[in-house]
Design a protein around this motif. Sequence first.
Motif, short mmCIF file in Angstrom:
data_model
loop_
_atom_site.label_atom_id
_atom_site.label_comp_id
_atom_site.label_asym_id
_atom_site.label_seq_id
_atom_site.Cartn_x
_atom_site.Cartn_y
_atom_site.Cartn_z
N HIS A 1 -4.75 -4.99 12.75
CA HIS A 1 -4.37 -3.97 11.78
C HIS A 1 -4.50 -4.47 10.35
CE1 HIS A 1 -2.88 -1.42 14.98
NE2 HIS A 1 -2.14 -2.41 15.44
N LEU A 2 -4.86 -5.72 10.20
CA LEU A 2 -4.94 -6.31 8.87
C LEU A 2 -5.94 -5.59 7.97
CD1 LEU A 2 -4.72 -8.63 6.73
CD2 LEU A 2 -6.39 -9.88 8.11
N PHE A 3 -7.08 -5.12 8.53
CA PHE A 3 -8.18 -4.66 7.71
C PHE A 3 -7.81 -3.49 6.82
CE2 PHE A 3 -8.57 -1.57 11.05
CZ PHE A 3 -9.12 -0.46 10.42
N GLN A 4 -6.96 -2.59 7.32
CA GLN A 4 -6.64 -1.42 6.52
C GLN A 4 -5.80 -1.79 5.30
OE1 GLN A 4 -3.78 1.27 8.48
NE2 GLN A 4 -3.64 -0.26 10.12
N TYR A 5 -5.03 -2.87 5.41
CA TYR A 5 -4.23 -3.31 4.27
C TYR A 5 -5.09 -4.12 3.30
CZ TYR A 5 -0.80 -2.28 7.89
OH TYR A 5 -0.09 -1.68 8.88
N VAL A 6 -5.96 -4.96 3.85
CA VAL A 6 -6.81 -5.79 2.99
C VAL A 6 -7.74 -4.92 2.15
CG1 VAL A 6 -8.66 -7.49 2.99
CG2 VAL A 6 -6.70 -7.80 4.48
N CYS B 1 0.82 -1.21 0.00
CA CYS B 1 0.00 0.00 0.00
C CYS B 1 0.85 1.26 0.00
CB CYS B 1 -0.93 -0.01 1.21
SG CYS B 1 -2.09 -1.39 1.21
N ASN B 2 2.02 1.19 0.57
CA ASN B 2 2.90 2.35 0.60
C ASN B 2 3.71 2.52 -0.68
OD1 ASN B 2 2.05 2.97 3.15
ND2 ASN B 2 3.75 1.93 4.18
N GLY B 3 3.51 1.60 -1.62
CA GLY B 3 4.19 1.73 -2.90
C GLY B 3 5.58 1.14 -2.93
N ASP B 4 5.94 0.33 -1.92
CA ASP B 4 7.27 -0.28 -1.93
C ASP B 4 7.39 -1.30 -3.06
OD1 ASP B 4 7.75 1.24 0.20
OD2 ASP B 4 7.68 -0.34 1.70
N PHE B 5 6.26 -1.87 -3.48
CA PHE B 5 6.24 -2.80 -4.60
C PHE B 5 5.53 -2.11 -5.76
CE2 PHE B 5 8.06 -5.41 -1.74
CZ PHE B 5 7.26 -6.18 -0.91
N GLU B 6 5.98 -2.39 -6.96
CA GLU B 6 5.40 -1.76 -8.12
C GLU B 6 4.13 -2.47 -8.61
OE1 GLU B 6 8.39 -1.62 -11.08
OE2 GLU B 6 9.69 -0.21 -9.98
N GLU B 7 3.91 -3.70 -8.16
CA GLU B 7 2.76 -4.45 -8.65
C GLU B 7 1.46 -3.82 -8.14
OE1 GLU B 7 6.08 -6.57 -9.61
OE2 GLU B 7 5.51 -5.78 -7.66
N PRO B 8 0.39 -3.89 -8.94
CA PRO B 8 -0.90 -3.33 -8.54
C PRO B 8 -1.56 -4.21 -7.49
CG PRO B 8 -1.10 -4.45 -10.66
CD PRO B 8 0.36 -4.45 -10.31
N PRO B 9 -2.63 -3.75 -6.85
CA PRO B 9 -3.36 -4.57 -5.88
C PRO B 9 -3.94 -5.82 -6.53
CG PRO B 9 -3.98 -2.26 -5.71
CD PRO B 9 -3.16 -2.39 -6.95
N LEU B 10 -4.36 -6.76 -5.68
CA LEU B 10 -4.97 -8.00 -6.16
C LEU B 10 -6.43 -7.72 -6.49
CD1 LEU B 10 -3.41 -10.46 -3.54
CD2 LEU B 10 -2.62 -10.00 -5.87
N THR B 11 -6.66 -7.15 -7.64
CA THR B 11 -8.00 -6.67 -8.00
C THR B 11 -8.98 -7.80 -8.27
OG1 THR B 11 -7.25 -6.49 -10.30
CG2 THR B 11 -7.13 -4.50 -8.93
N LEU C 1 -5.56 -3.48 -0.61
CA LEU C 1 -4.95 -4.44 -1.51
C LEU C 1 -5.99 -5.28 -2.24
CD1 LEU C 1 -2.24 -5.63 -2.50
CD2 LEU C 1 -2.45 -7.32 -0.70
N CYS C 2 -7.15 -5.50 -1.62
CA CYS C 2 -8.18 -6.37 -2.20
C CYS C 2 -9.49 -5.59 -2.29
CB CYS C 2 -8.36 -7.62 -1.36
SG CYS C 2 -6.83 -8.48 -0.93
N PRO C 3 -9.59 -4.61 -3.16
CA PRO C 3 -10.79 -3.77 -3.22
C PRO C 3 -12.04 -4.51 -3.66
CG PRO C 3 -9.35 -3.32 -5.09
CD PRO C 3 -8.58 -4.23 -4.17
N ALA C 4 -11.89 -5.66 -4.35
CA ALA C 4 -13.05 -6.40 -4.84
C ALA C 4 -13.44 -7.55 -3.93
CB ALA C 4 -12.76 -6.93 -6.25
N LEU C 5 -12.90 -7.60 -2.71
CA LEU C 5 -13.16 -8.71 -1.80
C LEU C 5 -14.65 -8.81 -1.48
CD1 LEU C 5 -11.27 -10.78 -0.43
CD2 LEU C 5 -11.45 -9.43 1.65
#
Length: 528
Positions: free
Chosen positions: A480-485, A454-464, A488-492
Motif C-alpha cells: 500500500h506504500l505506493f499510493q502514499y509515496v 495525505c489525509n491532511g492530518d499534518f499541515e506540512e506540505p509534501p516532500l516536493t 507525498l513525493c510527486p518529484a520522485l
Amino acid sequence: MAAHDRPWQEGQRLHINDLPEEVIQVITNYLPLGDRKNLSMVSPPWDRHAFSHGNMDDIKLRIRGPGIEHRDLQSLYKTGRRFRHLSYFSGDPSGEIDFAMLMKVFTVLGPSVQSIILTNRCTLRQLKELVIKLPRLQILSVGVVLAGDEPLSDFPDMQNLRELYMSSNTSFESCLMTSRAAPRIRTLSLNLNARVDTIEHSLTFIGHYQQQLESLHLDAPRAGMLLNQLSLRQLHTLELSNIYCNRDARELCILFQNLPVLRVALLRFTVTNQVLDVICNNCAGLYKLRFMVEELVGNAFRLLVNLNRLRELLIDDRIKGYMILDCPPLNNVEYLSLSTNPIQSDRAGASMEQLSHLFPRLRTLQINISSRLDMNNEFLFGVGYYFSQITCLFMESASMCSNMTGDLILPLAFKHLKQLTNLQELTLSCMPLMAECGKASKANCLFINFQQLCNGDFEEPPLTNLRRLKLKNCNWVTGHLFQYVSALCPALQYLEVRRCRMIRLEDINMWRTALPNCVFHYIHTNLH
C-alpha cells in the motif's frame, strides 16, 4: 547502425532499432541489472546491447565453486559476454578452489578479466597458473595461499596489477618480492590477525612498495609499534584497524608526522588526544576522517578546526557533550556519519542542538545505529528540527525488522522528519519506523504516517524536493506504500526496494503506473 537501416524521410517515425548501436548501449547502461537481464532475452542483438563491452564495468560474475550446475558451466564456457570482474567462493572458506574449473573459465574469459576475488584456499603454483591466463589483471584479492610441495621462486609478470588484497600469504609475499612480479602496485590491503609470528615479514613486504603506495589498508593488532619505520610519503589513503593507541601512541605520532599528502584516514580504533592532535597539525590535506572517540578527554573536537579541507567526518562511539563544548563551528564539513545516538538518559551525550552548531553547513547525515534501542523519537525529532538544511539522509540499523514483534518494536514516528524540506535523497535500511502507537501488523506499517499526511492530518506540505528513495530490509513496508509515496513525493525520480519481504512484483508494477517518470530498482528476497 542497426542491420535494417533505411533512409530516413521527413515526418517518418523512427524505431529505437534505427538508433546507432553506441547510443542504444549508452541507454541500456542506465538500466538496473534485472531489467538488463530481461532485455537480453528479447533477441540476440538486444543481448549484445544489454551486455556490450562498454556496459560490463559495473557487473561482477560470481562463481559458486563445485556447487555450480553443469548446464551453467557449459553456458559460461560458451558465453560471448566479456566479464571483467569475477569472484569465486565454494561455500566453505577453508575449502580449496576448483582449479580445473577455474582454468576453463579463465581460458574463455581471461583476456578481458581485470579483477578477481578468490575466497578459498589455493597453492602458490595454482595461483601462478591462473594468473598466466589473466594478462590484463589490475585487482587481485586472495585468501590463504599455501606454499605447496614444490618450491616456487618466480611468478608471472603482472605489470597491470594496481591493487592487491590478501591475508595469510607469507610465501606469496616472498615470491612477489623475489621475482618483482608486481612492480606497479598502488593499493595494498593486508589482514595480519592470523599472522602473529610473521608481522615483521609483512612489514618488510609493505616496505618493498612503500615509495609508490597510494593506499594502505592494514588490520594488524600487533603491528602498530613498527609502523613508524615505514616511509609512506606518497600515501593518500590509510585505513588501520585494531591498533592499540594507548600503547603505540608514540609510534603512531611519528607515522602521521610523515604523511604529507594524506587525504583519507579511516582509523577503526580508539584514538587519544595526543594522536588526534598530531593528525590535525600534520595532515592538513585531510578531507575524510574516521575515528573512535571513546578515549578522548576535554573539548577534543577543537583540534579538528586545523583541518581546513575536512569534508567528511565519520564518528564511532558516542560523542560526549564536553568533547564539543565551546568548539568553533566546522564550516567545511558537509558529510557526517554517526554510529551511536549521542542523546542518552544520563544526558552526558552531546545534544542535537550542539551538533547542529558544530556542523552548520551539513548536507548529508548518515546514521548507522548498531542497537535499535539507540534510535528513539527524541533523536529523530532532533534530526528533523536542527538539521533541516540537509539534502541526504541515510538511516540504517543493524537490527533486522523481521526479528522484532509485538511490544518489542520501538515505535518511531516518521513525522519527526517532515521538517526536512530540503531533503532530496532518503535511505531507510532495517528501520522499524511505525506509527506512534500500536503493535506490529500489516496495517500498522512503516509508511502509515504517509496516509496521515495525505489525509491532511499534518499541515506540512509534501516532500516536493525528494528525488531518490531507497528502502532496504524494511519488512514492515507493505504494497500500500505506493499510493502514499506518489502523493507525498510527486518529484520522485528513483525508487529502490531491496529485500522488503512484504513487497511483491505486482506492487512494483502498480508503483510504475502511479509514478511513470520514476526509475525502479527492485530486488526481492527468497526468505518468507
